[in-house]
Design a protein around this motif. Structure first.
Motif, PDB file in Angstrom:
ATOM      1  N   GLU A 125     -82.919  -8.512 -15.941  1.00 32.04           N
ATOM      2  CA  GLU A 125     -81.837  -8.691 -16.963  1.00 32.04           C
ATOM      3  C   GLU A 125     -80.456  -8.651 -16.556  1.00 32.04           C
ATOM      4  O   GLU A 125     -79.798  -9.474 -16.899  1.00 32.04           O
ATOM      5  CB  GLU A 125     -82.098  -7.520 -17.881  1.00 32.04           C
ATOM      6  N   ILE A 133     -77.895 -11.595 -17.188  1.00 29.13           N
ATOM      7  CA  ILE A 133     -76.400 -11.414 -17.631  1.00 29.13           C
ATOM      8  C   ILE A 133     -75.479 -11.985 -16.675  1.00 29.13           C
ATOM      9  O   ILE A 133     -74.585 -12.629 -17.125  1.00 29.13           O
ATOM     10  CB  ILE A 133     -76.214 -10.009 -18.095  1.00 29.13           C
ATOM     11  N   GLN A 170     -72.994 -15.306 -17.609  1.00 31.46           N
ATOM     12  CA  GLN A 170     -71.460 -14.783 -17.873  1.00 31.46           C
ATOM     13  C   GLN A 170     -70.907 -15.997 -16.813  1.00 31.46           C
ATOM     14  O   GLN A 170     -69.606 -16.379 -17.209  1.00 31.46           O
ATOM     15  CB  GLN A 170     -71.159 -13.332 -17.706  1.00 31.46           C
ATOM     16  N   ARG A 214     -65.979  -4.537 -16.414  1.00 29.83           N
ATOM     17  CA  ARG A 214     -65.335  -4.939 -17.650  1.00 29.83           C
ATOM     18  C   ARG A 214     -66.486  -5.963 -18.979  1.00 29.83           C
ATOM     19  O   ARG A 214     -66.755  -5.429 -19.877  1.00 29.83           O
ATOM     20  CB  ARG A 214     -64.063  -5.647 -17.498  1.00 29.83           C
ATOM     21  N   ARG A 215     -67.010  -6.704 -18.065  1.00 31.81           N
ATOM     22  CA  ARG A 215     -67.704  -7.546 -18.967  1.00 31.81           C
ATOM     23  C   ARG A 215     -69.291  -7.495 -18.927  1.00 31.81           C
ATOM     24  O   ARG A 215     -70.050  -7.961 -19.661  1.00 31.81           O
ATOM     25  CB  ARG A 215     -67.669  -9.018 -18.462  1.00 31.81           C
ATOM     26  N   LEU A 273     -71.606  -3.625 -20.509  1.00 37.52           N
ATOM     27  CA  LEU A 273     -71.959  -3.327 -21.806  1.00 37.52           C
ATOM     28  C   LEU A 273     -73.172  -4.238 -22.219  1.00 37.52           C
ATOM     29  O   LEU A 273     -74.169  -3.729 -22.781  1.00 37.52           O
ATOM     30  CB  LEU A 273     -70.759  -4.007 -23.004  1.00 37.52           C
ATOM     31  N   PRO A 274     -73.405  -5.656 -21.930  1.00 35.23           N
ATOM     32  CA  PRO A 274     -74.531  -6.412 -22.472  1.00 35.23           C
ATOM     33  C   PRO A 274     -75.688  -5.564 -21.600  1.00 35.23           C
ATOM     34  O   PRO A 274     -76.912  -5.406 -22.111  1.00 35.23           O
ATOM     35  CB  PRO A 274     -74.293  -7.702 -21.886  1.00 35.23           C
ATOM     36  N   VAL A 326     -76.514  -2.425 -23.624  1.00 31.32           N
ATOM     37  CA  VAL A 326     -77.291  -2.938 -24.673  1.00 31.32           C
ATOM     38  C   VAL A 326     -78.808  -3.264 -24.569  1.00 31.32           C
ATOM     39  O   VAL A 326     -79.818  -2.882 -25.300  1.00 31.32           O
ATOM     40  CB  VAL A 326     -76.701  -3.770 -25.427  1.00 31.32           C
ATOM     41  N   ARG A 366     -82.105  -1.373 -25.896  1.00 31.35           N
ATOM     42  CA  ARG A 366     -83.460  -2.276 -26.645  1.00 31.35           C
ATOM     43  C   ARG A 366     -84.574  -2.120 -25.993  1.00 31.35           C
ATOM     44  O   ARG A 366     -85.568  -1.931 -26.435  1.00 31.35           O
ATOM     45  CB  ARG A 366     -82.926  -3.709 -26.584  1.00 31.35           C
TER      46      ARG A 366
END
Lengths: 244, 496
Positions: A149, A153, A157, A177-178, A181-182, A185, A189
């Motif tokens: 994962e 990501i 990005q 920073r980017r 978070l994903p 999350v 999940r």
């Protein structure tokens, strides 16, 4: 991670291997004798080779050797004054390096030859609640999922134009920073999905559970136990006689 | 077997109810398909009947659900779990162990079955799903279809009376999806198992003649008992009066924008693409079809420079692509990934859509008007200040697409952008795609589109490239390609 191989080491009861791992780890820290530490490291290396060169073994060996080399150099350089001191620094460095290498290779051998499910089962037999024991298997499953994962990501990005391929400092800041978070999350999940799937299959319903392949101890465990006691006695004798 | 009586559910903090006055009854042995637009409450319905909603998620309910006579609100989950099992979209995320055998045995071990009973039950479940040959293989080494079958078998081993599957074919190619549906229908017929499938791929279900329930805005709007699924189903692009209908982009000979020659890509020691040659000219919308693992996603990622090529050459708009320079390609290439959340990088919808133009230092006055227009077109107007994670899955998917359009890249690489879109929104996206590739916003571009939906291909694309084992097996205009696929016995890829 141990899956699919089947050697004498793999067939040992996990608790027998835990006992050997604990004993040899303590032993290399009880002595400053470089010969003993390097012998243990060499034995662990041979066991690892015998276990079928599992994935990650080479990386562990490289890591162990790099650490060992660095420790030897540091001890030689940082032990003060002239030649006799440098010699004692080398001896000390060899002992510490052998210790580190032994611990790295022993733990790699253990992980490489013990299926997490078997270790969990063995611990459950000792009375540890199986819900806790299972966390090891779950952690391994989730780790591989998160690795995939995280990679996806990162690439997604990067394709959006996030300059991860710029300088290292900037990359670290951008990752924080980017990217976090994903990933968080996605992790939440996945954890929710997994907990639904486990509860939906009666995980935790009873205090005990059965096993498709119940672990049994065999003659090889008896011999391994005798060998452990033998090395323990030899070590105590060596310590008492000043050899170790 | 399952009975909803005036059931309503509202998630905590949600502006409206997710499910409204659901009255529904599912009989034993039925094959039921629940469908509806994204956000219509399908997954919430599945969670509710499996006991994973009331008392487990923050929200309020009224009405009653019972499964085999047990009130879902008051029955412990482990008791319900013996009657009803839920298979989620991503099988990988629901595996609790590391090998196939361990996974199949997991639920039975938890129920304290004896090893002999477990062995018999998992052999039976594996035989029913056709996975007996997988034995002790590692779960992470299985294909998507095999993983989904293992997930189903792990529930079946515990002999539940109802199986609920939430978009079980989301990651599967058409053939694997068709095969899975046939297996499920067979289980219904042979064992009397009740199967509830939440699904968008209705074309593949049509021959099985299931009962079709349609949800919209949390309500049951249609319930067709054992009727044939109509071809103009609500979730498909195309059909009578479909907004996706319209002039398909014409594949007029244009300038080559994607040039791939002798491309070979290896991943984990396996050759995923082999000596691939492909030229895509401006104005073309090319559908990349093929079985899972055929190399479709790998091709998109390699074109973007995200994966290194082991051999061959790639040129995009005349510029040679090498890996390690990905962010520098963002001005000419827009890549949309499969997972809607992976690409979200900003804190508001507005910042998200303007992200690439900011990175590329485009003047706000030149992009803002276009950004507002795009948001209106895909139904996201008024959500500019929301965090992207607050959008529904379908909305995130649309945001992904418009986010890569703003700076007008000439090459669009889209990995299943229509997944999870209902007919109206899929139509909107199709319209945007047609316009962009036709060059209405400026110069004509190209689009490489990975999809498993033949209806999308029929209505949006000009050409089909069918990849199997990293090689192009079919490369032709859509009607001809579909004909060739049917002749090759791969009709599942053309089913609309």
């Amino acid at each position: 991670m141990c899956i699919g191989e089947d050697t004498w080491l793999h067939r040992l009861h996990p608790l027998t291997k835990v006992a050997w791992l604990a004993w040899l780890t303590v032993a290399v820290f009880l002595t400053d004798n470089p010969v003993f530490c390097w012998t243990v490291a060499a034995a662990a290396g041979m066991w690892l080779r015998y276990a079928g060169r599992p994935s990650g073994a080479l990386a562990a060996l490289r890591f162990g050797l790099a650490c060992a080399g660095l420790l030897i150099i540091l001890h030689v350089l940082l032990t003060p004054t002239a030649r006799p001191a440098a010699w004692s620094g080398l001896v000390r460095g060899l002992a510490v390096a052998g210790r580190v290498l032994a611990v790295v290779l022993l733990s790699t051998t253990f992980v490489a030859t013990t299926p997490p499910a078997d270790l969990g089962q063995a611990l459950a037999r000792l009375g540890v609640p199986y819900r806790w024991c299972f966390s090891l298997t779950t952690a391994i499953r989730l780790t591989s999922l998160f690795r995939v994962e995280a990679d996806q990501i990162y690439r997604a990005q990067l394709a959006r134009g996030v300059p991860y391929d710029a300088g290292r400092l900037r990359k670290t800041w951008l990752l924080l920073r980017r990217w976090c978070l994903p990933l968080l999350v996605a992790a939440l999940r996945t954890a929710q999905s997994l907990s639904w799937a486990m509860e939906g299959r009666a995980f935790g319903r009873y205090r005990q559970r059965t096993y498709l392949r119940p672990l049994t101890t065999g003659r090889r465990d008896l011999w391994a136990g005798i060998a452990l006691v033998g090395t323990l006695i030899a070590f105590i004798y060596g310590r008492a006689s000043g050899v170790l | 077997m399952i009975r909803f009586e005036r059931f309503c559910w509202r998630y905590a903090g949600a502006p409206g109810p997710a499910l409204q006055t659901i009255d529904l009854q599912v009989r034993p042995g039925e094959l039921v398909v629940i469908t509806g637009p994204s956000g219509s409450g399908k997954s919430t319905l599945a969670l509710a009947m499996c006991g994973l909603l009331i008392g487990r998620q923050a929200g309020q309910h009224s009405g009653r659900i019972s499964v085999a006579g047990h009130d879902v609100a008051t029955t412990p989950l482990h008791t319900l779990a013996e009657i009803i099992g839920l298979v989620q979209q991503n099988p990988q995320a629901q595996f609790a162990t590391l090998t196939v055998t361990d996974e199949l045995a997991f639920g039975l071990e938890n129920r304290c079955w004896s090893p002999l009973q477990i062995r018999a039950a998992i052999a039976d479940a594996a035989a029913q799903l056709g996975i007996g040959h997988l034995g002790t293989r590692r779960l992470d080494q299985l294909s998507g279809g095999e993983q989904q079958r293992v997930a189903i078998a792990s529930l079946l081993a515990g002999t539940p009376r109802v199986l609920v599957l939430d978009e079980p074919t989301a990651g599967l190619d058409a053939q694997a999806a068709q095969s899975l549906f046939h297996t499920l229908a067979g289980l219904c017929a042979r064992t009397g198992l009740t199967v509830v499938i939440i699904e968008h791929k209705l074309a593949l279900l049509r021959p099985l003649r299931p009962r079709l329930i349609e949800l919209e805005a949390g309500r049951v709007v249609s319930d067709q008992q054992s009727l044939e699924v109509p071809s103009g189903s609500p979730n498909a692009v195309g059909g009578d009066g479909d907004p996706a209908d319209g002039p398909r982009p014409q594949a007029l000979p244009g300038k080559p924008l994607i040039e791939v020659s002798n491309l070979t890509v290896e991943r984990a020691g396996r050759r995923v693409l082999r000596d691939l040659d492909l030229v895509v000219r401006s104005g073309e919308v090319v559908a990349l079809l093929g079985p899972n693992g055929g190399g479709k996603t790998t091709l998109l990622h390699t074109l973007m420079g995200l994966l290194p090529a082991a051999g061959g050459c790639i040129r995009l708009c005349g510029r040679k692509v090498t890996s390690g320079q990905v962010s520098r390609l963002a001005d000419i290439v827009g890549l949309v990934f499969q997972n809607a959340e992976h690409q979200l990088v900003a804190d508001t919808v507005w910042d998200e859509i303007r992200f690439a133009s900011r990175v590329l230092r485009l003047a706000p006055q030149t992009v803002d008007a276009y950004a507002r227009r795009l948001l209106v077109e895909v139904g996201l107007a008024g959500r500019e200040c929301d965090h992207p994670y607050r959008l529904s899955w379908g909305q995130k998917r649309r945001l992904n697409l418009v986010s890569v359009l703003l700076h007008q890249p000439r090459v669009l690489l889209l990995d299943e952008p229509f997944a999870g879109q209902d007919r109206d929104h899929a139509g909107l996206l199709a319209g945007v795609l047609r316009r962009v590739t036709a060059g209405e916003e400026g110069r004509r571009g190209v689009c490489l589109l990975v999809t498993h939906d033949a209806r999308v291909v029929r209505h949006v694309c000009t050409r089909v490239v069918f990849l199997v084992d990293g090689r192009i097996r079919v490369d032709a205009p859509v009607p001809l390609a579909f004909e060739q696929l049917r002749q090759m016995g791969l009709g599942a890829y053309t089913a609309t």
